[in-house]
Design a protein around this motif. Structure first.
Motif, PDB file in Angstrom:
ATOM      1  N   CYS A 257      49.220  34.825   2.595  1.00 36.81           N
ATOM      2  CA  CYS A 257      49.311  33.631   3.447  1.00 36.81           C
ATOM      3  C   CYS A 257      48.212  33.633   4.506  1.00 36.81           C
ATOM      4  CB  CYS A 257      50.678  33.563   4.120  1.00 36.81           C
ATOM      5  SG  CYS A 257      52.041  33.249   3.005  1.00 36.81           S
ATOM      6  N   CYS A 258      47.932  34.786   5.089  1.00 33.33           N
ATOM      7  CA  CYS A 258      46.892  34.894   6.117  1.00 33.33           C
ATOM      8  C   CYS A 258      45.506  34.611   5.542  1.00 33.33           C
ATOM      9  CB  CYS A 258      46.915  36.277   6.766  1.00 33.33           C
ATOM     10  SG  CYS A 258      48.343  36.565   7.804  1.00 33.33           S
ATOM     11  N   LEU A 259      45.240  35.073   4.333  1.00 32.80           N
ATOM     12  CA  LEU A 259      43.942  34.808   3.714  1.00 32.80           C
ATOM     13  C   LEU A 259      43.760  33.322   3.405  1.00 32.80           C
ATOM     14  CD1 LEU A 259      43.643  37.904   1.349  1.00 32.80           C
ATOM     15  CD2 LEU A 259      42.409  37.475   3.490  1.00 32.80           C
ATOM     16  N   ILE A 260      44.820  32.677   2.947  1.00 29.88           N
ATOM     17  CA  ILE A 260      44.766  31.233   2.708  1.00 29.88           C
ATOM     18  C   ILE A 260      44.570  30.488   4.020  1.00 29.88           C
ATOM     19  CG2 ILE A 260      46.123  29.234   1.939  1.00 29.88           C
ATOM     20  CD1 ILE A 260      47.396  31.184  -0.146  1.00 29.88           C
ATOM     21  N   TYR A 261      45.300  30.909   5.053  1.00 33.36           N
ATOM     22  CA  TYR A 261      45.163  30.304   6.379  1.00 33.36           C
ATOM     23  C   TYR A 261      43.738  30.488   6.913  1.00 33.36           C
ATOM     24  CZ  TYR A 261      45.760  29.769  11.415  1.00 33.36           C
ATOM     25  OH  TYR A 261      45.618  29.399  12.727  1.00 33.36           O
ATOM     26  N   ALA A 262      43.173  31.676   6.745  1.00 37.36           N
ATOM     27  CA  ALA A 262      41.804  31.942   7.220  1.00 37.36           C
ATOM     28  C   ALA A 262      40.796  31.044   6.501  1.00 37.36           C
ATOM     29  CB  ALA A 262      41.453  33.407   7.017  1.00 37.36           C
ATOM     30  N   ALA A 263      40.951  30.901   5.201  1.00 39.68           N
ATOM     31  CA  ALA A 263      40.042  30.032   4.453  1.00 39.68           C
ATOM     32  C   ALA A 263      40.147  28.592   4.947  1.00 39.68           C
ATOM     33  CB  ALA A 263      40.359  30.112   2.964  1.00 39.68           C
ATOM     34  N   ALA A 264      41.363  28.131   5.215  1.00 38.89           N
ATOM     35  CA  ALA A 264      41.552  26.767   5.717  1.00 38.89           C
ATOM     36  C   ALA A 264      40.939  26.586   7.105  1.00 38.89           C
ATOM     37  CB  ALA A 264      43.045  26.432   5.735  1.00 38.89           C
TER      38      ALA A 264
ATOM     39  N   SER B  51      47.152  34.457  12.267  1.00 37.33           N
ATOM     40  CA  SER B  51      47.590  35.494  11.328  1.00 37.33           C
ATOM     41  C   SER B  51      48.632  36.416  11.944  1.00 37.33           C
ATOM     42  CB  SER B  51      46.391  36.306  10.844  1.00 37.33           C
ATOM     43  OG  SER B  51      45.527  35.494  10.101  1.00 37.33           O
ATOM     44  N   ALA B  52      48.484  36.693  13.228  1.00 34.52           N
ATOM     45  CA  ALA B  52      49.495  37.516  13.906  1.00 34.52           C
ATOM     46  C   ALA B  52      50.852  36.819  13.881  1.00 34.52           C
ATOM     47  CB  ALA B  52      49.065  37.789  15.347  1.00 34.52           C
ATOM     48  N   PHE B  53      50.868  35.513  14.126  1.00 37.11           N
ATOM     49  CA  PHE B  53      52.136  34.781  14.099  1.00 37.11           C
ATOM     50  C   PHE B  53      52.691  34.672  12.682  1.00 37.11           C
ATOM     51  CE2 PHE B  53      50.621  33.190  18.247  1.00 37.11           C
ATOM     52  CZ  PHE B  53      51.736  33.567  19.001  1.00 37.11           C
ATOM     53  N   ILE B  54      51.818  34.527  11.697  1.00 36.11           N
ATOM     54  CA  ILE B  54      52.281  34.502  10.306  1.00 36.11           C
ATOM     55  C   ILE B  54      52.952  35.832   9.957  1.00 36.11           C
ATOM     56  CG2 ILE B  54      51.503  34.502   7.895  1.00 36.11           C
ATOM     57  CD1 ILE B  54      49.387  32.416   8.770  1.00 36.11           C
ATOM     58  N   CYS B  55      52.331  36.948  10.344  1.00 40.37           N
ATOM     59  CA  CYS B  55      52.914  38.269  10.050  1.00 40.37           C
ATOM     60  C   CYS B  55      54.231  38.483  10.784  1.00 40.37           C
ATOM     61  CB  CYS B  55      51.909  39.368  10.391  1.00 40.37           C
ATOM     62  SG  CYS B  55      50.537  39.438   9.240  1.00 40.37           S
ATOM     63  N   LEU B  56      54.296  38.049  12.035  1.00 42.67           N
ATOM     64  CA  LEU B  56      55.560  38.180  12.771  1.00 42.67           C
ATOM     65  C   LEU B  56      56.665  37.347  12.130  1.00 42.67           C
ATOM     66  CD1 LEU B  56      54.356  38.147  16.484  1.00 42.67           C
ATOM     67  CD2 LEU B  56      55.385  40.057  15.241  1.00 42.67           C
ATOM     68  N   GLY B  57      56.325  36.136  11.730  1.00 42.55           N
ATOM     69  CA  GLY B  57      57.312  35.295  11.048  1.00 42.55           C
ATOM     70  C   GLY B  57      57.749  35.890   9.723  1.00 42.55           C
TER      71      GLY B  57
END
Length: 90
Positions: free
Chosen positions: A78-85, A57-63
């Motif tokens: 995007c982070c919530l979807i990534y966390a669920a996955a 999630s940190a890398f998603i936010c930086l991107g």
């Protein structure tokens, strides 16, 4: 919070991390788990998956900041979807 010059979003961020750690601790006490193998083919526990989620999630936010700029609502989704996955398949 004034003595540290924290803003409300900073306090919410660290409060959320603390709440996640508390929930993970309570889950470990009341519902112990057996490590499982997922898509990465390594054994992971809930705590491992939480760490992978926070790091990703940190890398998603930086991107998101690099490509789109300041409002991070899209990155949060995007982070919530990534966390669920991660919690489902890793």
């Amino acid at each position: 919070m004034e003595w540290m010059a924290w803003t409300m979003p900073t306090a919410a961020f660290f409060g959320t991390i603390a709440a996640l750690l508390l929930v993970m601790t309570l889950l470990a006490i009341f519902r112990p788990e057996v490590p499982r193998r997922g898509i990465l083919t390594i054994e992971t526990t809930r705590g491992d998956r939480l760490f992978i989620t926070l790091l990703g999630s940190a890398f998603i936010c930086l991107g998101w900041l690099f490509f789109f700029g300041a409002p991070l609502w899209g990155a949060l989704i995007c982070c919530l979807i990534y966390a669920a996955a991660v919690f489902r398949w890793v």
